[in-house]
Design a protein around this motif. Structure first.
Motif, PDB file in Angstrom:
ATOM      1  N   MET A   1       0.853  -1.188   0.000  1.00 36.69           N
ATOM      2  CA  MET A   1       0.000   0.000   0.000  1.00 36.69           C
ATOM      3  C   MET A   1       0.885   1.234   0.000  1.00 36.69           C
ATOM      4  SD  MET A   1      -2.874   1.078   2.808  1.00 36.69           S
ATOM      5  CE  MET A   1      -3.680   2.681   2.748  1.00 36.69           C
ATOM      6  N   SER A   2       0.717   2.108  -0.978  1.00 34.78           N
ATOM      7  CA  SER A   2       1.543   3.296  -1.086  1.00 34.78           C
ATOM      8  C   SER A   2       1.038   4.376  -0.159  1.00 34.78           C
ATOM      9  CB  SER A   2       1.524   3.807  -2.528  1.00 34.78           C
ATOM     10  OG  SER A   2       2.100   2.845  -3.390  1.00 34.78           O
ATOM     11  N   GLU A   3       1.888   5.378   0.037  1.00 33.71           N
ATOM     12  CA  GLU A   3       1.532   6.545   0.842  1.00 33.71           C
ATOM     13  C   GLU A   3       0.246   7.165   0.306  1.00 33.71           C
ATOM     14  OE1 GLU A   3       1.397   8.852   3.588  1.00 33.71           O
ATOM     15  OE2 GLU A   3       3.546   8.555   3.490  1.00 33.71           O
ATOM     16  N   PRO A   4      -0.775   7.441   1.183  1.00 35.79           N
ATOM     17  CA  PRO A   4      -2.004   8.041   0.715  1.00 35.79           C
ATOM     18  C   PRO A   4      -1.750   9.390   0.063  1.00 35.79           C
ATOM     19  CG  PRO A   4      -2.248   7.217   2.953  1.00 35.79           C
ATOM     20  CD  PRO A   4      -0.800   7.141   2.602  1.00 35.79           C
ATOM     21  N   ALA A   5      -2.772   9.875  -0.642  1.00 39.18           N
ATOM     22  CA  ALA A   5      -2.662  11.151  -1.335  1.00 39.18           C
ATOM     23  C   ALA A   5      -2.198  12.240  -0.372  1.00 39.18           C
ATOM     24  CB  ALA A   5      -4.027  11.523  -1.937  1.00 39.18           C
ATOM     25  N   LEU A   6      -1.325  13.102  -0.883  1.00 41.83           N
ATOM     26  CA  LEU A   6      -0.665  14.053  -0.007  1.00 41.83           C
ATOM     27  C   LEU A   6      -1.582  15.185   0.443  1.00 41.83           C
ATOM     28  CD1 LEU A   6       2.894  14.240  -1.544  1.00 41.83           C
ATOM     29  CD2 LEU A   6       2.061  12.885   0.357  1.00 41.83           C
ATOM     30  N   HIS A   7      -2.813  15.239  -0.093  1.00 40.63           N
ATOM     31  CA  HIS A   7      -3.724  16.255   0.439  1.00 40.63           C
ATOM     32  C   HIS A   7      -4.246  15.860   1.811  1.00 40.63           C
ATOM     33  CE1 HIS A   7      -6.609  13.504  -1.628  1.00 40.63           C
ATOM     34  NE2 HIS A   7      -7.360  13.776  -0.586  1.00 40.63           N
ATOM     35  N   GLU A   8      -4.042  14.598   2.223  1.00 38.24           N
ATOM     36  CA  GLU A   8      -4.399  14.210   3.575  1.00 38.24           C
ATOM     37  C   GLU A   8      -3.345  14.793   4.516  1.00 38.24           C
ATOM     38  OE1 GLU A   8      -4.932  10.032   3.965  1.00 38.24           O
ATOM     39  OE2 GLU A   8      -6.100   9.856   2.110  1.00 38.24           O
ATOM     40  N   PRO A   9      -3.757  15.633   5.479  1.00 41.12           N
ATOM     41  CA  PRO A   9      -2.772  16.378   6.269  1.00 41.12           C
ATOM     42  C   PRO A   9      -1.751  15.499   6.974  1.00 41.12           C
ATOM     43  CG  PRO A   9      -4.969  17.289   6.588  1.00 41.12           C
ATOM     44  CD  PRO A   9      -5.134  16.028   5.797  1.00 41.12           C
ATOM     45  N   ARG A  10      -2.174  14.410   7.596  1.00 39.79           N
ATOM     46  CA  ARG A  10      -1.227  13.574   8.328  1.00 39.79           C
ATOM     47  C   ARG A  10      -0.235  12.919   7.378  1.00 39.79           C
ATOM     48  NH1 ARG A  10       0.957  13.658  13.335  1.00 39.79           N
ATOM     49  NH2 ARG A  10       1.861  11.621  13.838  1.00 39.79           N
ATOM     50  N   ALA A  11      -0.699  12.469   6.218  1.00 46.81           N
ATOM     51  CA  ALA A  11       0.197  11.837   5.255  1.00 46.81           C
ATOM     52  C   ALA A  11       1.246  12.819   4.757  1.00 46.81           C
ATOM     53  CB  ALA A  11      -0.615  11.283   4.079  1.00 46.81           C
ATOM     54  N   ALA A  12       0.832  14.058   4.468  1.00 49.29           N
ATOM     55  CA  ALA A  12       1.779  15.067   4.007  1.00 49.29           C
ATOM     56  C   ALA A  12       2.787  15.407   5.095  1.00 49.29           C
ATOM     57  CB  ALA A  12       1.017  16.318   3.561  1.00 49.29           C
ATOM     58  N   GLN A  13       2.308  15.516   6.334  1.00 50.01           N
ATOM     59  CA  GLN A  13       3.195  15.823   7.461  1.00 50.01           C
ATOM     60  C   GLN A  13       4.196  14.694   7.667  1.00 50.01           C
ATOM     61  OE1 GLN A  13       1.087  16.205  11.168  1.00 50.01           O
ATOM     62  NE2 GLN A  13       2.848  17.059  12.276  1.00 50.01           N
ATOM     63  N   ARG A  14       3.719  13.443   7.567  1.00 48.85           N
ATOM     64  CA  ARG A  14       4.596  12.279   7.761  1.00 48.85           C
ATOM     65  C   ARG A  14       5.690  12.234   6.694  1.00 48.85           C
ATOM     66  NH1 ARG A  14       0.746   8.544   8.350  1.00 48.85           N
ATOM     67  NH2 ARG A  14       0.458   8.280   6.111  1.00 48.85           N
ATOM     68  N   LEU A  15       5.308  12.449   5.446  1.00 50.34           N
ATOM     69  CA  LEU A  15       6.285  12.381   4.371  1.00 50.34           C
ATOM     70  C   LEU A  15       7.313  13.506   4.486  1.00 50.34           C
ATOM     71  CD1 LEU A  15       7.285  11.023   1.804  1.00 50.34           C
ATOM     72  CD2 LEU A  15       5.704  12.475   0.506  1.00 50.34           C
ATOM     73  N   ALA A  16       6.849  14.714   4.800  1.00 51.14           N
ATOM     74  CA  ALA A  16       7.779  15.840   4.937  1.00 51.14           C
ATOM     75  C   ALA A  16       8.762  15.591   6.073  1.00 51.14           C
ATOM     76  CB  ALA A  16       6.992  17.133   5.170  1.00 51.14           C
ATOM     77  N   TRP A  17       8.259  15.060   7.194  1.00 47.67           N
ATOM     78  CA  TRP A  17       9.157  14.778   8.326  1.00 47.67           C
ATOM     79  C   TRP A  17      10.170  13.701   7.950  1.00 47.67           C
ATOM     80  CZ3 TRP A  17      10.618  10.636  11.306  1.00 47.67           C
ATOM     81  CH2 TRP A  17      11.355  10.941  12.454  1.00 47.67           C
ATOM     82  N   ALA A  18       9.709  12.661   7.278  1.00 44.45           N
ATOM     83  CA  ALA A  18      10.603  11.568   6.895  1.00 44.45           C
ATOM     84  C   ALA A  18      11.711  12.071   5.976  1.00 44.45           C
ATOM     85  CB  ALA A  18       9.813  10.457   6.220  1.00 44.45           C
ATOM     86  N   ARG A  19      11.359  12.914   5.017  1.00 44.88           N
ATOM     87  CA  ARG A  19      12.373  13.417   4.083  1.00 44.88           C
ATOM     88  C   ARG A  19      13.412  14.264   4.811  1.00 44.88           C
ATOM     89  NH1 ARG A  19       8.375  14.833  -1.130  1.00 44.88           N
ATOM     90  NH2 ARG A  19       8.470  12.717  -2.020  1.00 44.88           N
ATOM     91  N   THR A  20      12.953  15.054   5.775  1.00 43.21           N
ATOM     92  CA  THR A  20      13.900  15.859   6.549  1.00 43.21           C
ATOM     93  C   THR A  20      14.790  14.971   7.416  1.00 43.21           C
ATOM     94  OG1 THR A  20      12.365  17.729   6.598  1.00 43.21           O
ATOM     95  CG2 THR A  20      14.092  17.693   8.263  1.00 43.21           C
ATOM     96  N   ALA A  21      14.203  14.003   8.096  1.00 36.41           N
ATOM     97  CA  ALA A  21      14.969  13.118   8.981  1.00 36.41           C
ATOM     98  C   ALA A  21      15.988  12.298   8.200  1.00 36.41           C
ATOM     99  CB  ALA A  21      14.020  12.202   9.752  1.00 36.41           C
TER     100      ALA A  21
END
Length: 335
Positions: A1-21
């Motif tokens: 299962m891929s990352e949900p659409a990035l318009h979902e706030p939690r999914a966008a926040q999770r991906l942004a945090w992961a990329r920074t980390a």
């Protein structure tokens, strides 16, 4: 299962945090696994080595207890996931990737002895830990809560049973005897869900997962959780052999196990108490949380109860309740 659409706030926040980390602006996330709570786990792929992002929404599941217990276990030599980055307020952790299959997915008839031997060795490390004074005790309050789960969610909500006075007395008497047995056992650090799906077959392992509910509890509780699992069943003769092996190794290691016959009885009774509780939890996951797949294992628990409860006259009230009321109602629900 891929990352949900990035318009979902939690999914966008999770991906942004992961990329920074990760220090990788092109990293992607794919779901690695979920658990019965609100945490989810995501495998990060990109330029860096594979990592796991644990997402624990702070309004639903505070990550601090998980981190505290992880550190206690790690300091005591128990193999647990290593934390590489953290944002406690946001509920994100970056963890080492322990790989794909759990012990539950890797275990077979042929390799079960080796997996169980390794799991018992790791369990004895956990049970030997010196815990801080403020670690909760698996005492009367927790046992009463566990007992309530079975009646409220499995009997009343799932089976539609309202116990009459006689059946209510039978259940209360059986639960009281199970609780008294648990309270009388020697206490050791207790995971409360030490089972193959929470173990990862890695070097120095198995690595232990889902440990945040660690308490000081009955010495027989975790061994029987491992060997009479919620999702896997083994022949009773094989289970008893593993329990005997655990007992011999635990006694040699200085853990406070009673004499073998008493330990086997305690393991049986802890197993009954646990199976009743998990039937309640699985029913709650289905009816409250919309997670129906767990109840598919309910027949496994009734089979466990059928194998153990008739061995003990003191549990006759539960045997009568099962035969007269619970099993007929379950048959109607699953017909």
């Amino acid at each position: 299962m891929s990352e949900p659409a990035l318009h979902e706030p939690r999914a966008a926040q999770r991906l942004a945090w992961a990329r920074t980390a990760l220090g990788d602006a092109g990293a992607t996330l794919e779901r690695a696994s979920t658990d019965a709570g609100f945490r989810s786990y995501w495998r990060a792929s990109g330029d860096a080595p594979s990592r796991i992002v644990m997402d624990s929404p702070p309004d639903k599941e505070d990550v601090r207890p998980w981190l505290r217990v992880r550190d206690l276990l790690d300091d005591g030599g128990v193999r647990v996931p290593q934390v590489l980055a953290r944002d406690v307020d946001a509920g994100f952790l970056l963890l080492e990737d322990l790989g794909g299959p759990t012990v539950a997915q890797a275990i077979t008839d042929a390799n079960a002895d080796a997996h169980m031997q390794a799991a018992i060795a790791q369990l004895m490390r956990l049970q030997s830990l010196a815990l801080p004074a403020d670690v909760p005790v698996f005492g009367e309050a927790l046992l009463q809560r566990d007992a309530g789960l079975f009646e409220e969610w499995f009997l009343r909500r799932h089976l539609g049973i309202e116990l009459d006075c006689g059946d209510a007395e039978r259940l209360e008497l059986a639960q009281r005897r199970l609780m008294d047995n648990a309270l009388a056992q020697p206490r050791v650090p207790t995971h409360r869900d030490y089972m193959p799906r929470n173990l990862m077959p890695v070097d120095g392992g198995p690595a232990v997962l889902d440990f945040q509910d660690l308490v000081l509890g009955p010495v027989a509780y975790d061994p029987v959780s491992l060997l009479r699992d919620a999702f896997l069943s083994w022949p009773e003769a094989r289970v008893e052999g593993w329990l005997r092996d655990y007992h011999a190794r635990a006694a040699a290691a200085g853990l406070p196990v009673p004499a073998l016959d008493m330990f086997l009885r305690d393991a049986d009774w802890c197993g009954v108490q646990r199976h009743l509780k998990i039937l309640g939890i699985f029913a709650r996951l289905h009816h409250r949380d919309g997670k129906p797949r767990y109840l598919a294992d309910a027949p496994r628990f009734l089979a466990y109860l059928d194998a153990v409860v008739p061995k003990y006259r003191a549990l006759d009230p539960l045997r009568e309740l099962l035969e007269r009321t619970i099993k007929p109602a379950f048959a109607k629900v699953t017909a």
